[in-house]
Design a protein around this motif. Structure first.
Motif, short mmCIF file in Angstrom:
data_model
loop_
_atom_site.label_atom_id
_atom_site.label_comp_id
_atom_site.label_asym_id
_atom_site.label_seq_id
_atom_site.Cartn_x
_atom_site.Cartn_y
_atom_site.Cartn_z
N VAL A 92 0.86 -1.18 0.00
CA VAL A 92 0.00 0.00 0.00
C VAL A 92 0.89 1.23 0.00
O VAL A 92 1.77 1.37 0.85
CB VAL A 92 -0.93 0.03 1.24
CG1 VAL A 92 -1.83 1.25 1.20
CG2 VAL A 92 -1.75 -1.25 1.33
N CYS A 93 0.68 2.11 -0.96
CA CYS A 93 1.43 3.36 -1.02
C CYS A 93 0.94 4.27 0.10
O CYS A 93 -0.26 4.46 0.29
CB CYS A 93 1.22 4.04 -2.37
SG CYS A 93 2.13 5.61 -2.49
N THR A 94 1.89 4.83 0.85
CA THR A 94 1.54 5.75 1.94
C THR A 94 2.13 7.13 1.69
O THR A 94 2.32 7.91 2.62
CB THR A 94 1.99 5.20 3.30
OG1 THR A 94 3.40 4.95 3.26
CG2 THR A 94 1.24 3.93 3.66
N GLY A 95 2.45 7.42 0.41
CA GLY A 95 2.92 8.75 0.07
C GLY A 95 1.84 9.77 0.33
O GLY A 95 0.68 9.43 0.63
N THR A 96 2.16 11.02 0.22
CA THR A 96 1.24 12.10 0.58
C THR A 96 -0.12 11.98 -0.12
O THR A 96 -1.17 12.01 0.53
CB THR A 96 1.87 13.47 0.28
OG1 THR A 96 3.11 13.56 0.98
CG2 THR A 96 0.96 14.60 0.72
N ALA A 97 -0.12 11.85 -1.44
CA ALA A 97 -1.40 11.79 -2.17
C ALA A 97 -2.22 10.59 -1.73
O ALA A 97 -3.43 10.69 -1.52
CB ALA A 97 -1.14 11.75 -3.68
N CYS A 98 -1.58 9.44 -1.58
CA CYS A 98 -2.30 8.23 -1.18
C CYS A 98 -2.78 8.33 0.28
O CYS A 98 -3.89 7.92 0.60
CB CYS A 98 -1.42 6.99 -1.38
SG CYS A 98 -1.13 6.60 -3.12
N TYR A 99 -1.93 8.88 1.12
CA TYR A 99 -2.30 9.01 2.53
C TYR A 99 -3.53 9.91 2.68
O TYR A 99 -4.47 9.57 3.41
CB TYR A 99 -1.13 9.57 3.34
CG TYR A 99 -1.41 9.62 4.81
CD1 TYR A 99 -1.24 8.50 5.61
CD2 TYR A 99 -1.87 10.79 5.42
CE1 TYR A 99 -1.51 8.53 6.97
CE2 TYR A 99 -2.15 10.83 6.77
CZ TYR A 99 -1.96 9.70 7.54
OH TYR A 99 -2.24 9.74 8.89
N THR A 131 4.12 -1.42 3.21
CA THR A 131 3.83 -0.05 2.83
C THR A 131 5.04 0.50 2.09
O THR A 131 6.16 0.03 2.28
CB THR A 131 3.51 0.85 4.04
OG1 THR A 131 4.63 0.85 4.92
CG2 THR A 131 2.27 0.36 4.77
N ALA A 132 4.79 1.47 1.23
CA ALA A 132 5.87 2.12 0.48
C ALA A 132 5.67 3.62 0.57
O ALA A 132 4.54 4.10 0.54
CB ALA A 132 5.85 1.65 -0.97
N ARG A 133 6.75 4.35 0.66
CA ARG A 133 6.66 5.81 0.78
C ARG A 133 6.03 6.43 -0.46
O ARG A 133 5.31 7.40 -0.37
CB ARG A 133 8.04 6.41 1.02
CG ARG A 133 8.64 6.04 2.31
CD ARG A 133 8.16 6.58 3.62
NE ARG A 133 7.39 7.65 4.03
CZ ARG A 133 6.14 7.65 4.52
NH1 ARG A 133 5.39 6.69 4.54
NH2 ARG A 133 5.58 8.66 5.00
N CYS A 134 6.33 5.89 -1.64
CA CYS A 134 5.71 6.38 -2.87
C CYS A 134 5.92 5.35 -3.96
O CYS A 134 7.01 4.82 -4.11
CB CYS A 134 6.32 7.71 -3.29
SG CYS A 134 5.49 8.40 -4.76
N LEU A 135 4.88 5.08 -4.70
CA LEU A 135 4.97 4.14 -5.82
C LEU A 135 4.96 4.87 -7.17
O LEU A 135 4.97 4.23 -8.21
CB LEU A 135 3.82 3.13 -5.75
CG LEU A 135 3.87 2.19 -4.55
CD1 LEU A 135 2.62 1.33 -4.49
CD2 LEU A 135 5.12 1.33 -4.59
N GLY A 136 4.92 6.19 -7.13
CA GLY A 136 5.00 6.98 -8.35
C GLY A 136 3.74 6.96 -9.19
O GLY A 136 3.78 7.25 -10.38
#
Length: 173
Positions: A92-99, A131-136
């Protein structure tokens, strides 16, 4: 496990684990170049599924690098894993947009439904939740990668249904 024999001698790998012969083949191709550490770690992870302590030590010795350097490089990059993965992988991407669009709800719902915390594999070995910080893929937020397939614009219930479907499909097979 497939049997891999040394091309020159026809003998099995001395470790008894034929997968090391595949890593050796890569090392020979890159001439044991220390600059090939990251690529060698990728090959080793592809062959073994994850990087165990034994594999890290093997790579360190083969490239004549200190084990601490190999471990430091391997732990720096998120793509390397150190535990055997489950039958299914959910990232699960947990980057800013996804969060902002609910990634934390997805992580929580999958975690609670399957008894696995983020960064771990369920006790039955069927599901790894990461979790990943960003998947782009911010335009698809929130993003879930399930068994290598990217799914976007998911609500927590939809993500949970996808995971459940993958687990049930495995049982049917």
């Amino acid at each position: 496990m497939t049997t891999t024999r040394d091309e020159a001698t026809g003998e099995l790998h001395p470790s008894g684990d034929d997968r090391f012969a595949l890593v050796d083949k890569h090392l020979k191709r890159v001439r044991h170049d220390q600059d090939q550490l990251i690529e060698t770690l990728h090959v080793a992870q592809d062959v073994f599924g994850f990087l165990s302590e034994d594999v890290l030590l093997y790579v360190a010795r083969a490239l004549m690098l200190p084990p601490s350097m190999v471990y430091g490089v391997a732990t720096f990059y998120q793509l390397f894993t150190f535990d055997a993965p489950g039958d299914h992988a959910c990232t699960v991407c947990t980057g800013t947009a996804c969060y902002v669009k609910g990634a934390d709800d997805i992580v929580q719902s999958v975690s609670e439904a399957h008894g696995v915390s983020a960064g771990a594999t369920s006790e039955d070995g069927r599901l790894t939740l990461k979790t990943a910080r960003c998947l782009g893929s911010c335009g698809l937020a929130p993003v879930v990668v399930l068994d290598g397939t990217v799914h976007g614009h998911l609500e927590a219930a939809e993500a949970l249904a996808l995971v459940q479907q993958a687990l049930e499909q495995e049982e049917a097979d």
